[in-house]
Design a protein around this motif. Structure first.
Motif, PDB file in Angstrom:
ATOM      1  N   UNK A 448       1.080  -1.175  -0.220  1.00  0.00           N
ATOM      2  CA  UNK A 448      -0.002  -0.051   0.011  1.00  0.00           C
ATOM      3  C   UNK A 448       0.933   1.330  -0.003  1.00  0.00           C
ATOM      4  N   UNK A 449       0.397   2.335  -0.822  1.00  0.00           N
ATOM      5  CA  UNK A 449       1.111   3.599  -0.819  1.00  0.00           C
ATOM      6  C   UNK A 449       0.552   4.602   0.333  1.00  0.00           C
ATOM      7  N   UNK A 450       0.975   5.635   0.393  1.00  0.00           N
ATOM      8  CA  UNK A 450       0.633   6.664   1.211  1.00  0.00           C
ATOM      9  C   UNK A 450      -0.750   7.450   0.864  1.00  0.00           C
ATOM     10  N   UNK A 451      -1.051   7.138  -0.546  1.00  0.00           N
ATOM     11  CA  UNK A 451      -2.112   7.730  -0.811  1.00  0.00           C
ATOM     12  C   UNK A 451      -3.350   6.492  -0.473  1.00  0.00           C
ATOM     13  N   UNK A 452      -3.143   5.299  -0.469  1.00  0.00           N
ATOM     14  CA  UNK A 452      -3.808   4.348  -0.120  1.00  0.00           C
ATOM     15  C   UNK A 452      -4.399   4.403   1.384  1.00  0.00           C
ATOM     16  N   UNK A 453      -3.430   5.089   2.271  1.00  0.00           N
ATOM     17  CA  UNK A 453      -3.704   5.273   3.602  1.00  0.00           C
ATOM     18  C   UNK A 453      -4.617   6.171   3.903  1.00  0.00           C
ATOM     19  N   UNK A 454      -4.881   7.034   2.891  1.00  0.00           N
ATOM     20  CA  UNK A 454      -5.953   8.143   3.025  1.00  0.00           C
ATOM     21  C   UNK A 454      -7.437   7.466   3.339  1.00  0.00           C
ATOM     22  N   UNK A 455      -7.775   6.432   2.510  1.00  0.00           N
ATOM     23  CA  UNK A 455      -9.292   5.983   2.697  1.00  0.00           C
ATOM     24  C   UNK A 455      -9.119   4.800   3.516  1.00  0.00           C
ATOM     25  N   UNK A 456      -7.863   4.309   3.975  1.00  0.00           N
ATOM     26  CA  UNK A 456      -8.000   3.399   5.067  1.00  0.00           C
ATOM     27  C   UNK A 456      -8.194   3.998   6.321  1.00  0.00           C
ATOM     28  N   UNK A 457      -8.093   5.197   6.688  1.00  0.00           N
ATOM     29  CA  UNK A 457      -8.154   6.073   7.522  1.00  0.00           C
ATOM     30  C   UNK A 457      -9.635   6.250   8.212  1.00  0.00           C
ATOM     31  N   UNK A 458     -10.536   6.043   7.070  1.00  0.00           N
ATOM     32  CA  UNK A 458     -12.059   6.296   7.519  1.00  0.00           C
ATOM     33  C   UNK A 458     -12.600   5.326   8.220  1.00  0.00           C
ATOM     34  N   UNK A 459     -12.495   3.871   7.848  1.00  0.00           N
ATOM     35  CA  UNK A 459     -13.008   2.763   8.708  1.00  0.00           C
ATOM     36  C   UNK A 459     -12.485   2.883  10.200  1.00  0.00           C
ATOM     37  N   UNK A 460     -11.282   3.033  10.217  1.00  0.00           N
ATOM     38  CA  UNK A 460     -10.727   2.918  11.702  1.00  0.00           C
ATOM     39  C   UNK A 460     -11.390   4.032  12.313  1.00  0.00           C
ATOM     40  N   UNK A 461     -11.567   5.402  11.813  1.00  0.00           N
ATOM     41  CA  UNK A 461     -12.173   6.336  12.552  1.00  0.00           C
ATOM     42  C   UNK A 461     -13.548   6.067  12.846  1.00  0.00           C
ATOM     43  N   UNK A 462     -14.522   5.481  12.248  1.00  0.00           N
ATOM     44  CA  UNK A 462     -15.684   5.051  12.275  1.00  0.00           C
ATOM     45  C   UNK A 462     -15.565   4.116  13.665  1.00  0.00           C
ATOM     46  N   UNK A 463     -14.749   3.138  13.664  1.00  0.00           N
ATOM     47  CA  UNK A 463     -14.555   2.062  14.766  1.00  0.00           C
ATOM     48  C   UNK A 463     -14.386   2.944  16.171  1.00  0.00           C
ATOM     49  N   UNK A 464     -13.595   3.914  16.284  1.00  0.00           N
ATOM     50  CA  UNK A 464     -13.381   4.419  17.343  1.00  0.00           C
ATOM     51  C   UNK A 464     -14.646   5.481  17.711  1.00  0.00           C
ATOM     52  N   UNK A 465     -15.301   5.911  16.856  1.00  0.00           N
ATOM     53  CA  UNK A 465     -16.312   6.900  17.095  1.00  0.00           C
ATOM     54  C   UNK A 465     -17.591   6.010  17.458  1.00  0.00           C
ATOM     55  N   UNK A 466     -17.684   4.880  16.997  1.00  0.00           N
ATOM     56  CA  UNK A 466     -18.918   4.144  17.241  1.00  0.00           C
ATOM     57  C   UNK A 466     -18.765   3.307  18.720  1.00  0.00           C
ATOM     58  N   UNK A 467     -17.459   2.903  19.099  1.00  0.00           N
ATOM     59  CA  UNK A 467     -17.304   2.768  20.594  1.00  0.00           C
ATOM     60  C   UNK A 467     -17.450   3.841  21.417  1.00  0.00           C
TER      61      UNK A 467
END
Length: 492
Positions: A448-467
């Motif tokens: 994965x590239x740094x550009x790929x990391x920008x859309x991987x960030x969203x589901x991680x933020x969703x999980x933390x916000x849901x908790x």
């Protein structure tokens, strides 16, 4: 429970009609699942229709102008999100206050909330129009929006045209919520549909037929919003037997009412403002990391811009559920019917979760078709966008819980909690992940590239916000039980 006559109404005001009052009082007596279905269907459709403005612009600009059209819409999106944030600040805040006052049986104060909301909308719209035409302001905004030399002129023209008609969006969208609280959810939907249909027709005429490009798309949006605004005002000015009416004497700003409107609306504002900040940050990171990728900066803006629009469109039905149950929560909380409050919240969470599952399935079944609808044809860009779409929406089945949960606190007069929960995903979690993940993800996973990391960030933020939201809801259930037993008093 609800007053049958306005205590300080005009001398020629007739006693309230039973049919008019029944529209409101049934929120405290009728079947909750039935009420939620009745309110949610038009609310969801209404949110989709409202969100369709930006989607319609993107589709027509993408088809007519290709990547530059999509990139222009992506650059303008943060500013458009700020406009929506201002609309929701006064509209959702005023509507939440009106629902609480109707639950208390105070129609006069509910009407004062309506009048002050309209007045605030006009004032804020005038400020927005002026600021958007100050060269230093608009150029500064475009700079932090990630505009490039190729799309700078187009984005500037689009934003300035939209700003001139912002009053139509502020009233047409914000005050529309009051129609739902007045017990007429289908009427609220119709005022939004007529505007979106007009926007689509004018977009086709101005962009595809006349070739006016970005300026034509902006004018089409403005005309559609103006028609919707006129329909909303007509309801409160001329429709017979409405539970609330827009009256001249309630237009002058009342300090306490304005304070309550703004405090209750801050949660909705925070959500949209947070989205705008996220878009500002994301667009600049797309320029940075996109230039290091074979698809380039314009390709990255176009691709992730499409993902952002699809993501927004999938979230809108979940927001629609939260907005639909807001008057039910507010009315029953104001009437101290706490068992109905809990049942309304539970049904809302179940409904939003079910919708999230269905939308998640559609995105994974038809990703190529969804992306292709925006005019992306290059194979490498298409593949990148499809993968980004699937990853970014990975937590969609659970996002509805977070949205409904944070909105609950707004509807029940607890703005501080609602604001905090609204900020967790966008500001506390997502932006830091945007900044950090591109630096570490390629080292952990070289594929994965740094550009790929920008859309991987969203589901991680969703999980933390849901908790985080789950913790707040569990604590709130204990508070509601104490309210039912009379151990504490509800204050607002």
């Amino acid at each position: 429970m609800v007053a049958t006559k306005n205590p300080v109404s005009d001398e020629n005001e007739q006693p309230a009609q039973p049919a008019r009052e029944d529209k409101v009082t049934r929120m405290g007596t009728a079947s909750i699942p039935r009420l939620i279905v009745e309110f949610a269907i038009p609310s969801i459709l209404g949110m989709l229709v409202n969100g369709a403005y930006n989607l319609i612009d993107s589709i027509f600009l993408g088809q007519a102008m290709g990547e530059i059209g999509l990139a222009t819409a992506t650059v303008a999106m943060p500013v458009m999100t700020v406009f929506m944030a201002i609309s929701m600040l006064v509209g959702n805040g005023g509507n939440a206050l009106a629902a609480l006052r109707m639950g208390e049986g105070n129609r006069e104060e509910a009407e004062r909330s309506l009048g002050n909301t309209v007045c605030l909308s006009i004032i804020l719209a005038a400020v927005v129009a002026v600021v958007a035409h100050v060269p230093a302001c608009i150029d500064g905004v475009l700079g932090i929006s990630g505009a490039t030399a190729e799309d700078w002129y187009y984005a500037r023209s689009f934003i300035q045209i939209i700003s001139l008609g912002f009053v139509f969006q502020c009233i047409g969208m914000g005050v529309n919520n009051f129609i739902r609280t007045a017990g007429a959810p289908n009427r609220a939907l119709s005022t939004m549909i007529v505007g979106a249909v007009a926007c689509t027709i004018f977009n086709f005429l101005f962009v595809m037929v006349l070739g006016w490009g970005v300026q034509g798309s902006a004018l089409a949006t403005l005309f559609g919003q103006a028609i919707s605004c006129a329909c909303v005002l007509w309801y409160f000015l001329f429709t017979k037997n409405v539970p609330m009416r827009l009256r001249l004497r309630h237009l002058p700003l009342h300090a306490r009412t304005v304070g309550l409107i703004l405090s209750l609306g801050l949660a909705s504002f925070a959500v949209q403002a947070g989205m705008a900040v996220v878009n500002f940050v994301l667009n600049n990171l797309l320029n940075l990391y996109g230039s290091m990728n074979p698809i380039g900066a314009e390709g990255a803006l176009a691709s992730i811009g499409v993902v952002q629009r699809v993501a927004m469109f999938t979230v809108l039905p979940l927001i629609g559920v939260a907005i639909a149950i807001q008057p039910l929560l507010g009315f029953n909380y104001g009437a101290h019917l706490f068992e109905r409050v809990k049942k309304t919240l539970l049904c809302g969470i179940i409904g939003a979760t079910g919708i999230g599952v269905v939308l998640w399935g559609l995105v994974h079944l038809f990703p190529e078709q969804i992306v292709g609808f925006f005019g992306i044809e290059d194979d490498s860009l298409l593949g990148f966008t499809v993968f980004a779409l699937k990853v970014q929406l990975a937590m969609l089945p659970f996002v509805g819980f977070q949205i409904v949960g944070s909105n609950y606190f707004q509807a029940t007069g607890q703005p501080a909690k609602s604001i905090f929960l609204s900020l967790t995903r966008q500001i506390l979690f997502l932006i830091p992940l945007f900044l950090v993940l591109p630096l570490v993800l390629p080292g952990w996973f070289p594929q994965f590239t740094s550009l790929d990391a920008l859309y991987f960030a969203t589901p991680l933020a969703d999980f933390l916000a849901i908790f985080t939201t789950a913790v707040f809801i569990l604590l709130e259930m204990g508070r509601l039980r104490k309210l039912e037993r009379g151990e504490i008093q509800a204050k607002f």
